[in-house]
Design a protein around this motif. Structure first.
Motif: not given
Length: 375
Positions: A56-57, A61-65, A89-90, A97-98
């Motif tokens: 979950g860390r 932005r990385n997960h959304a990409g 959103l960004i 972190p998620l």
């Protein structure tokens, strides 16, 4: 099974292997806390609900990409999502972190957006956020979606939501102000209910002038100033045949005289024969004609499609038939979004009851309240 060891710093380290066999460890202040955590880990592993504590860390932005690159959607859908991601959103969630995004955080964000954006825009932004977080749950990065249960603003009609024009206004005010080479285009939206992309992508091979019908099979897509053809309409129901009323049929025959009309030629090309761009049509044709005709500035080209649906329903055409003509998958879409209150609705309601028995004038001899024994 995991095990616990004491560290040189007098803390307690819980050690275990995740479902893939990788060694994982986490440090706790007391042995009791470490034991309780290990028990939870083993229970989650047996139930198949185990999550890596460090997963979950991952930053939003990385997960959304990754999510954005993995999905397959239409160009227009992807472009709209990219815009909402960049603008809303960004800036808010990009560096979070998620596992730090909570339900209350999302609810507060939606409330703030509702104070400055239209309800539909807020709902679209939230829907995008929820889809991204739902993917994080499926990816086993977080346990639950923090968007679940968030209250959204309700869609409210604005003062201009029901702007329609009559057929008399269309032919008497708007059409005379439209340049001749674009009149059939306007009528195709108003008298056949085609969307802009369906009009711009219409080829003569899909127009049957003899039988008076249009076959909708493809559409033009404009994204970030670039126009391309898509070999299928918006939905499966969008592939349809629409009859052309007499006025539209006459203008289509005239259009065939004005432009190249081979089977593979566009019915409504721009000045050099390419696909007509919506932005150019709006700027140089639609807005000047609308203003010159004295029509409301809130009337859009797409509004002609709403007019088409409302005119048909007002004339008694069954909703399921109108649904087919518009290319909707559900009749509820036709009723809820594309039919509006006609301008003469009060007169229609009055005339609907004109064949009832006349009522005696109050106080007359025929008034039942004046009969003997009623007082």
């Amino acid at each position: 099974m995991g095990h616990i060891v004491k560290t040189p710093a007098s803390t307690w380290r819980a050690n275990w292997r995740d479902p893939s066999g990788r060694q994982v460890a986490k440090t706790f202040r007391t042995k009791k806390d470490a034991s309780a955590f290990l028990a939870t880990v083993e229970a989650e592993k047996s139930r198949g609900t185990y999550l890596d504590p460090s997963a979950g860390r991952v930053l939003f932005r990385n997960h959304a990409g990754r999510w954005e690159k993995s999905r397959q959607v239409e160009l227009t859908t992807a472009d709209a999502a990219k815009s909402r991601m960049r603008c809303h959103l960004i800036p808010q969630w990009g560096d979070w972190p998620l596992n730090k995004i909570s339900f209350l955080d999302v609810q507060a964000w939606v409330t703030r957006l509702s104070g400055r954006l239209a309800a539909q825009t807020v709902i679209s932004c939230f829907s995008l956020m929820s889809s991204i977080m739902k993917a994080a749950v499926r990816e086993r990065l977080i346990a639950v979606n923090p968007c679940e249960g968030v209250r959204l603003p309700s869609r409210r009609k604005t003062a201009t939501s029901d702007i329609l024009i009559s057929r008399e206004e269309l032919t008497g005010k708007l059409l005379p102000e439209i340049p001749e080479q674009y009149r059939a285009l306007v009528l195709t939206a108003a008298y056949a209910g085609l969307r802009w992309g369906e009009c711009a992508g219409l080829h003569w091979r899909s127009v049957d002038l003899m039988k008076g019908r249009i076959f909708v099979a493809e559409t033009a897509v404009e994204v970030s100033g670039h126009v391309s053809m898509k070999p299928y309409p918006k939905t499966e129901a969008g592939r349809r045949t629409v009859p052309t009323p007499v006025l539209l049929a006459a203008h289509l025959r005239r259009q065939a005289e004005l432009v190249a009309s081979g089977p593979d030629d566009l019915v409504f090309p721009d000045s050099v024969g390419h696909i007509l761009r919506r932005s150019n049509f709006r700027r140089y044709v639609w807005k000047p004609a609308r203003e010159a005709g004295g029509l409301p500035s809130s009337l859009t080209f797409h509004g002609l499609r709403h007019c088409y649906a409302t005119w048909l329903v007002s004339e008694g055409v069954p909703v399921n038939v109108v649904q087919v003509a518009l290319g909707h998958e559900r009749a509820s879409t036709t009723l809820n979004r594309y039919t509006h209150r006609p301008a003469d609705y009060e007169d229609r309601l009055r005339s609907a009851l004109t064949d009832c028995d006349p009522v005696a004038e109050p106080g007359s001899a025929d008034d039942p309240l004046m009969k003997d024994g009623d007082l």
